[in-house]
Write a protein that holds these residues in place. Structure first.
Motif, mmCIF file in Angstrom:
data_model
loop_
_atom_site.group_PDB
_atom_site.id
_atom_site.type_symbol
_atom_site.label_atom_id
_atom_site.label_comp_id
_atom_site.label_asym_id
_atom_site.label_seq_id
_atom_site.Cartn_x
_atom_site.Cartn_y
_atom_site.Cartn_z
ATOM 1 N N MET A 33 0.880 -1.237 0.053
ATOM 2 C CA MET A 33 0.107 -0.103 0.045
ATOM 3 C C MET A 33 0.899 1.344 0.244
ATOM 4 N N LEU A 34 1.997 1.358 0.791
ATOM 5 C CA LEU A 34 2.761 2.420 0.846
ATOM 6 C C LEU A 34 3.727 2.760 -0.348
ATOM 7 N N SER A 35 4.093 1.537 -1.112
ATOM 8 C CA SER A 35 4.573 1.846 -2.180
ATOM 9 C C SER A 35 3.749 2.502 -3.572
ATOM 10 N N LYS A 36 2.394 2.108 -3.402
ATOM 11 C CA LYS A 36 1.442 2.760 -4.047
ATOM 12 C C LYS A 36 1.499 4.252 -4.026
ATOM 13 N N ALA A 37 1.528 4.517 -2.805
ATOM 14 C CA ALA A 37 1.575 5.898 -2.397
ATOM 15 C C ALA A 37 2.762 6.741 -2.636
ATOM 16 N N LEU A 38 3.714 6.072 -2.646
ATOM 17 C CA LEU A 38 5.162 6.634 -2.805
ATOM 18 C C LEU A 38 5.494 7.149 -4.566
ATOM 19 N N LYS A 39 4.500 6.353 -5.217
ATOM 20 C CA LYS A 39 4.638 6.545 -6.631
ATOM 21 C C LYS A 39 3.692 7.879 -6.816
ATOM 22 N N ILE A 40 2.999 8.371 -6.093
ATOM 23 C CA ILE A 40 2.374 9.560 -6.365
ATOM 24 C C ILE A 40 2.793 10.502 -5.266
ATOM 25 N N ASN A 41 3.140 10.467 -4.216
ATOM 26 C CA ASN A 41 3.731 11.572 -3.238
ATOM 27 C C ASN A 41 4.812 12.426 -3.834
ATOM 28 N N SER A 42 4.862 13.417 -3.698
ATOM 29 C CA SER A 42 5.868 14.409 -4.256
ATOM 30 C C SER A 42 6.634 15.274 -3.197
ATOM 31 N N THR A 43 6.507 14.952 -1.920
ATOM 32 C CA THR A 43 7.169 15.817 -0.873
ATOM 33 C C THR A 43 7.995 14.825 0.075
ATOM 34 N N LEU A 44 7.699 13.603 0.362
ATOM 35 C CA LEU A 44 8.206 12.824 1.417
ATOM 36 C C LEU A 44 9.716 12.640 0.878
ATOM 37 N N THR A 45 10.674 12.983 1.639
ATOM 38 C CA THR A 45 12.038 12.768 1.361
ATOM 39 C C THR A 45 12.757 11.668 2.147
#
Length: 166
Positions: A33-45
Protein backbone atom coordinates in the motif's frame (compact mmCIF):
# COMPACT_ATOMS: atom_id res chain seq x y z
CA UNK A 1 -7.13 -0.03 9.30
CA UNK A 2 -5.19 3.06 10.35
CA UNK A 3 -2.24 2.43 8.03
CA UNK A 4 -4.60 2.50 5.07
CA UNK A 5 -5.81 5.97 6.14
CA UNK A 6 -2.22 7.16 6.47
CA UNK A 7 -1.33 5.82 3.04
CA UNK A 8 -4.35 7.51 1.47
CA UNK A 9 -3.31 10.79 3.07
CA UNK A 10 0.20 10.43 1.64
CA UNK A 11 -1.24 10.39 -1.86
CA UNK A 12 -2.43 13.98 -1.53
CA UNK A 13 -0.34 15.46 1.28
CA UNK A 14 1.95 18.26 0.14
CA UNK A 15 3.89 19.04 3.32
CA UNK A 16 5.10 15.86 5.07
CA UNK A 17 8.78 15.23 4.34
CA UNK A 18 9.75 12.60 6.96
CA UNK A 19 7.84 9.42 7.75
CA UNK A 20 9.25 7.15 10.46
CA UNK A 21 7.34 3.87 10.73
CA UNK A 22 10.05 1.92 12.53
CA UNK A 23 8.85 -1.17 14.45
CA UNK A 24 5.19 -1.00 13.46
CA UNK A 25 4.69 -4.46 11.92
CA UNK A 26 3.19 -3.02 8.76
CA UNK A 27 3.87 -6.32 6.97
CA UNK A 28 3.94 -7.04 3.24
CA UNK A 29 0.44 -5.68 2.58
CA UNK A 30 1.24 -2.41 4.32
CA UNK A 31 4.45 -2.07 2.34
CA UNK A 32 2.57 -2.68 -0.89
CA UNK A 33 0.00 0.00 0.00
CA UNK A 34 2.79 2.38 0.95
CA UNK A 35 4.64 1.76 -2.29
CA UNK A 36 1.55 2.82 -4.28
CA UNK A 37 1.47 6.09 -2.35
CA UNK A 38 5.21 6.62 -2.93
CA UNK A 39 4.62 6.50 -6.68
CA UNK A 40 2.29 9.50 -6.30
CA UNK A 41 3.62 11.45 -3.32
CA UNK A 42 5.87 14.36 -4.25
CA UNK A 43 7.09 15.67 -0.89
CA UNK A 44 8.33 12.77 1.24
CA UNK A 45 12.12 12.77 1.40
CA UNK A 46 12.84 10.36 4.28
CA UNK A 47 11.26 6.98 4.94
CA UNK A 48 12.21 4.69 7.81
CA UNK A 49 10.74 1.18 7.59
CA UNK A 50 13.21 -0.49 9.94
CA UNK A 51 11.92 -3.71 11.52
CA UNK A 52 8.47 -3.98 9.99
CA UNK A 53 8.31 -7.58 8.74
CA UNK A 54 7.55 -6.47 5.19
CA UNK A 55 8.93 -9.68 3.66
CA UNK A 56 10.03 -10.29 0.09
CA UNK A 57 6.78 -9.00 -1.42
CA UNK A 58 6.98 -5.77 0.54
CA UNK A 59 10.61 -5.19 -0.38
CA UNK A 60 9.81 -5.89 -4.04
CA UNK A 61 6.93 -3.40 -4.00
CA UNK A 62 9.12 -0.73 -2.44
CA UNK A 63 11.88 -1.25 -4.98
CA UNK A 64 9.32 -0.75 -7.74
CA UNK A 65 8.25 2.52 -6.11
CA UNK A 66 11.87 3.65 -5.91
CA UNK A 67 12.17 3.29 -9.67
CA UNK A 68 9.66 6.08 -10.21
CA UNK A 69 9.73 8.13 -7.01
CA UNK A 70 11.54 11.42 -7.50
CA UNK A 71 11.61 12.89 -3.99
CA UNK A 72 12.86 10.26 -1.53
CA UNK A 73 16.46 10.89 -0.57
CA UNK A 74 16.79 8.59 2.47
CA UNK A 75 15.37 5.09 2.95
CA UNK A 76 16.00 2.70 5.82
CA UNK A 77 15.23 -0.98 5.36
CA UNK A 78 17.04 -2.46 8.35
CA UNK A 79 16.14 -5.88 9.73
CA UNK A 80 14.11 -7.32 6.86
CA UNK A 81 16.08 -10.47 5.99
CA UNK A 82 16.83 -8.98 2.57
CA UNK A 83 18.82 -11.59 0.69
CA UNK A 84 20.59 -11.64 -2.66
CA UNK A 85 17.40 -11.70 -4.75
CA UNK A 86 15.91 -8.60 -3.12
CA UNK A 87 19.31 -6.90 -3.22
CA UNK A 88 19.24 -7.51 -6.97
CA UNK A 89 15.83 -5.82 -7.18
CA UNK A 90 17.13 -2.90 -5.13
CA UNK A 91 20.13 -2.59 -7.43
CA UNK A 92 17.80 -2.31 -10.44
CA UNK A 93 15.97 0.52 -8.69
CA UNK A 94 19.29 2.25 -7.92
CA UNK A 95 20.18 2.15 -11.60
CA UNK A 96 17.18 4.33 -12.47
CA UNK A 97 16.48 6.32 -9.30
CA UNK A 98 18.04 9.78 -9.46
CA UNK A 99 17.21 11.23 -6.02
CA UNK A 100 18.11 8.65 -3.38
CA UNK A 101 21.25 9.69 -1.52
CA UNK A 102 21.19 7.36 1.51
CA UNK A 103 20.18 3.70 1.72
CA UNK A 104 20.35 1.89 5.04
CA UNK A 105 20.36 -1.90 4.69
CA UNK A 106 21.85 -2.82 8.08
CA UNK A 107 21.21 -6.23 9.58
CA UNK A 108 19.98 -8.09 6.52
CA UNK A 109 21.23 -11.19 4.68
CA UNK A 110 22.60 -9.61 1.52
CA UNK A 111 25.82 -11.66 1.36
CA UNK A 112 28.38 -11.62 -1.43
CA UNK A 113 25.89 -12.25 -4.25
CA UNK A 114 23.62 -9.41 -3.18
CA UNK A 115 26.64 -7.16 -2.74
CA UNK A 116 27.70 -8.00 -6.28
CA UNK A 117 24.33 -6.72 -7.56
CA UNK A 118 24.57 -3.54 -5.49
CA UNK A 119 28.12 -2.96 -6.72
CA UNK A 120 26.89 -3.11 -10.31
CA UNK A 121 24.34 -0.40 -9.52
CA UNK A 122 27.04 1.74 -7.91
CA UNK A 123 28.90 1.78 -11.20
CA UNK A 124 26.11 3.81 -12.81
CA UNK A 125 24.26 5.44 -9.91
CA UNK A 126 25.28 9.07 -9.54
CA UNK A 127 23.29 10.20 -6.50
CA UNK A 128 23.85 7.70 -3.67
CA UNK A 129 26.31 9.12 -1.14
CA UNK A 130 25.68 6.76 1.80
CA UNK A 131 25.25 2.99 1.74
CA UNK A 132 25.01 1.13 5.02
CA UNK A 133 25.70 -2.60 4.72
CA UNK A 134 26.57 -3.26 8.36
CA UNK A 135 26.03 -6.88 9.44
CA UNK A 136 25.06 -8.42 6.09
CA UNK A 137 27.15 -11.60 5.82
CA UNK A 138 29.50 -9.95 3.35
CA UNK A 139 32.84 -11.67 2.87
CA UNK A 140 36.02 -11.00 0.93
CA UNK A 141 34.33 -11.52 -2.45
CA UNK A 142 31.68 -8.93 -1.66
CA UNK A 143 34.30 -6.44 -0.52
CA UNK A 144 36.28 -7.12 -3.69
CA UNK A 145 33.37 -6.28 -6.02
CA UNK A 146 32.54 -3.17 -3.98
CA UNK A 147 36.13 -2.04 -4.32
CA UNK A 148 35.85 -2.45 -8.08
CA UNK A 149 32.68 -0.36 -8.17
CA UNK A 150 34.33 2.38 -6.14
CA UNK A 151 36.89 2.80 -8.90
CA UNK A 152 34.19 4.27 -11.15
CA UNK A 153 31.62 5.61 -8.67
CA UNK A 154 32.25 9.27 -7.90
CA UNK A 155 29.43 10.06 -5.47
CA UNK A 156 29.52 7.48 -2.65
CA UNK A 157 31.22 9.08 0.35
CA UNK A 158 30.06 6.83 3.21
CA UNK A 159 30.14 3.04 3.04
CA UNK A 160 29.54 1.09 6.28
CA UNK A 161 30.77 -2.50 6.21
CA UNK A 162 31.01 -3.07 9.97
CA UNK A 163 30.26 -6.52 11.41
CA UNK A 164 30.79 -8.53 8.22
CA UNK A 165 33.35 -11.25 7.48
CA UNK A 166 35.82 -9.28 5.42
Amino acid sequence: MELEKLVEALKTNSTLTILDLQSNSIGPNGAQMLSKALKINSTLTTLNLTYNSIGDNGVQALTEALKSNSTLTTVSLQLHSIGANRAQALSEALKTNSTLTALDLQNNLIGDNGTRALAEALKTNSTLTTLDLKNNLIGDNGAWVLAGALKTNSTLTNLNLQVNSI
